[in-house]
Motif scaffolding. Structure first.
Motif, PDB file in Angstrom:
ATOM      1  N   UNK A   1       0.867  -1.184   0.000  1.00 33.30           N
ATOM      2  CA  UNK A   1       0.000   0.000   0.000  1.00 33.30           C
ATOM      3  C   UNK A   1       0.899   1.227   0.000  1.00 33.30           C
ATOM      4  N   UNK A   2       0.544   2.227  -0.761  1.00 27.63           N
ATOM      5  CA  UNK A   2       1.471   3.355  -0.930  1.00 27.63           C
ATOM      6  C   UNK A   2       1.672   4.134   0.374  1.00 27.63           C
ATOM      7  N   UNK A   3       2.937   4.337   0.769  1.00 28.15           N
ATOM      8  CA  UNK A   3       3.238   5.103   1.967  1.00 28.15           C
ATOM      9  C   UNK A   3       3.531   6.564   1.654  1.00 28.15           C
ATOM     10  N   UNK A   4       3.682   6.876   0.374  1.00 23.51           N
ATOM     11  CA  UNK A   4       3.977   8.244  -0.055  1.00 23.51           C
ATOM     12  C   UNK A   4       3.718   8.308  -1.557  1.00 23.51           C
ATOM     13  N   UNK A   5       3.767   9.504  -2.106  1.00 21.60           N
ATOM     14  CA  UNK A   5       3.406   9.636  -3.513  1.00 21.60           C
ATOM     15  C   UNK A   5       4.614   9.787  -4.424  1.00 21.60           C
ATOM     16  N   UNK A   6       5.744  10.217  -3.875  1.00 19.24           N
ATOM     17  CA  UNK A   6       6.871  10.586  -4.734  1.00 19.24           C
ATOM     18  C   UNK A   6       7.306   9.484  -5.715  1.00 19.24           C
ATOM     19  N   UNK A   7       7.447   8.216  -5.300  1.00 17.48           N
ATOM     20  CA  UNK A   7       7.826   7.191  -6.278  1.00 17.48           C
ATOM     21  C   UNK A   7       6.808   7.047  -7.411  1.00 17.48           C
ATOM     22  N   UNK A   8       5.526   7.109  -7.068  1.00 21.48           N
ATOM     23  CA  UNK A   8       4.492   7.034  -8.095  1.00 21.48           C
ATOM     24  C   UNK A   8       4.601   8.228  -9.042  1.00 21.48           C
ATOM     25  N   UNK A   9       4.804   9.397  -8.444  1.00 18.82           N
ATOM     26  CA  UNK A   9       4.949  10.613  -9.251  1.00 18.82           C
ATOM     27  C   UNK A   9       6.125  10.480 -10.219  1.00 18.82           C
TER      28      UNK A   9
END
Length: 461
Positions: A79-87
């Motif tokens: 589950x995503x813990x932050x957005x930066x990698x996805x961004x």
RNA sequence: GUGGCCAUAGCUCAGUUGGCAGAGCACGAGGUUGUGAUCCUCGGGGUCGCGGGUUCAAGUCCCGUUGGUCACCCCA
């Protein structure tokens, strides 16, 4: 636990109507601030391949994640813990087709497997604002300006919240100038980050290992410095005391306040903050380090002015990260702001709207509340009138109570914050009452249900 | 993951040396004044977080557990 009782999982929240309305209000405030500054909304999946997170942060991150394998499957997700990698993934995949700069924001849910405490939960919302493809200090200021716009829209003033800004490169340059090898910088930054968790004497002793004086340790401990604008260029103030440029060089003898490297890196930022009209919110603060991670330039945190609560927001420049995720070299700056601490600080400052106001702010205020005067003839018209008004696109309500006491029903309408009440008198006529001002006038029922908005001269009244 | 404190009605809480489970607010019903107030009457609601133990008797004492909270670790 007994079999008939279920509790929400640790660190999660239930959103009853008042809670959901607050959440909606915060999300809408975030969206509005970002959109006003020209950022566009994006989003990604709620879970990603686990690898996406270990690439940047190492295997150690896994214990902080909710990760899982599908039954019968082989891939591991998190589950995503932050957005930066996805961004970074989104940007890298279409980098050549994206405008420069690319300005994106999102307001999604994140998950971290930490033990909950004040201001930190396992499921939370976070506003992310990122500006990619622009290396200038103006881009740094733009991200912070969006943040300040949000604060202003919620009713905060610079006396409530402070944007504390530092510059990684400035610190690094300063360290190099003092003969500290780059291999030692990481440890030194950690030490600076931990200054508040140890006695002043211990902090000074550890800094002394890097040839910093007790005076300099004091400067780090207090953190805040003042950088003046160009009309007084060359001046730097430390803890309110003006230091002449001539005193700044190590050759001058007193290098306790040798902040020239810092000053040079931060002056362009200060100019941009002034141009963006947010300088009143900003303190330049040597003590802001932001973990270590991936920041390469400006870093900042927003704190409640007296130091209460955890950081409200944090961010900075990360010029190497998009490349790390397989994209082209791309300068970038961004920030994140969670809903949990923000709500706490709003409450601390008395800025949380009351329940009724929240219903209104979250778009749930009824346009009209329909009641009858109690006669069977009028009573029979309540449901058809409500249905007709809803067909016109209005938020129309009626009572579920047994009483037909007009006073009690008007109180219910008022409690629901309805804009208008319709009191049906018989099969043809009604009283239309403005619940904001109190005026009322007679209307024909058929006229009302055919053109309520016209009769009201718009819904904004 | 480690430690301190806490857990009684939807909410805020009271509950005596261990002796029948309580209040205010909220919610619901009724009454009065034909128009948002005030007032009066009545009512639904709690396996006292959960599970053991001590005791004639446990909301109360002991142990465990779950959840909350605060600090540490961490903080992308």
């Amino acid at each position: 636990m007994s079999s008939h009782t279920f509790q929400a999982p640790t660190g999660t929240r239930d959103f009853y109507p008042a809670d959901a309305a607050l959440r909606r209000f915060i999300i809408e405030s975030w969206r509005s601030a970002a959109i006003r500054h020209g950022f566009e909304e994006v989003d990604g999946p709620t879970f990603e391949h686990l690898d996406l997170y270990t690439v940047k942060s190492g295997e150690g991150i896994v214990s902080e994640l909710f990760s899982f394998t599908r039954v019968g499957g082989e891939k591991t997700y998190a589950l995503r813990p932050e957005f930066t990698p996805t961004l970074a993934r989104l940007y890298a995949a279409k980098a050549n087709a994206l405008p420069r700069p690319t300005k994106w924001f999102c307001t999604p849910t994140f998950f971290r497997a930490e033990k909950p405490q004040r201001g930190r939960l396992r499921e939370f919302l976070q506003w992310n604002v990122d500006l990619l493809g622009d290396p200038s200090p103006a881009a740094d200021a733009e991200v912070i300006a969006a943040c300040v716009t949000l604060f202003e829209s919620l009713g905060f003033t610079p006396a409530d919240l402070r944007v504390k800004v530092n510059h990684r490169a400035a610190l690094a340059n300063w360290f190099v100038s003092r003969g500290i090898p780059e291999s030692e910088h990481a440890k030194l930054l950690v030490l600076l980050d931990q200054r508040a968790k140890m006695p002043a004497g211990e902090f000074a002793a550890k800094l002394a290992l890097y040839n910093f004086t007790a005076e300099q340790a004091e400067v780090f401990k207090k953190g805040i410095i003042r950088v003046t604008l160009p009309e007084r260029a060359g001046e730097v103030q430390v803890m309110g005391q003006t230091v002449e440029r001539g005193m700044l060089g190590p050759a001058a003898g007193s290098d306790a306040f040798d902040l020239s490297f810092f000053s040079e890196a931060v002056q362009p930022l200060a100019l941009e903050f002034a141009a963006a009209g947010v300088l009143d919110w900003v303190d330049f603060d040597l003590s802001i380090v932001r973990g270590l991670a991936y920041y390469t330039g400006m870093v900042f945190e927003v704190h409640e002015a007296t130091g209460a609560e955890r950081a409200v927001a944090g961010g900075g420049r990360y010029d190497n990260l998009v490349e790390l995720f397989g994209g082209p070299p791309t300068p970038a700056v961004g920030m994140g702001m969670g809903d949990v601490v923000l709500s706490l600080v709003m409450k601390d400052k008395g800025l949380l709207p009351d329940a009724g106001r929240l219903m209104e702010l979250s778009g749930q205020r009824p346009d009209v509340f329909v009641v009858s005067n109690g006669s069977p003839e009028a009573e029979a018209r309540v449901r058809p009138t409500v249905a007709a008004l809803r067909r016109l696109g209005l938020h129309a309500r009626h009572t579920y109570k047994a009483t037909r006491n007009v006073g009690k029903l008007l109180k219910e309408a008022g409690d629901a914050r309805a804009r208008y009440a319709v009191i049906i008198e018989n099969s043809e006529s009604a009283q239309l009452k403005d619940l904001t001002g109190g005026e009322q006038r007679a209307v024909r029922l058929d006229e009302l249900t055919a053109g309520y908005p016209t009769i009201m001269q718009g819904r904004g009244a």
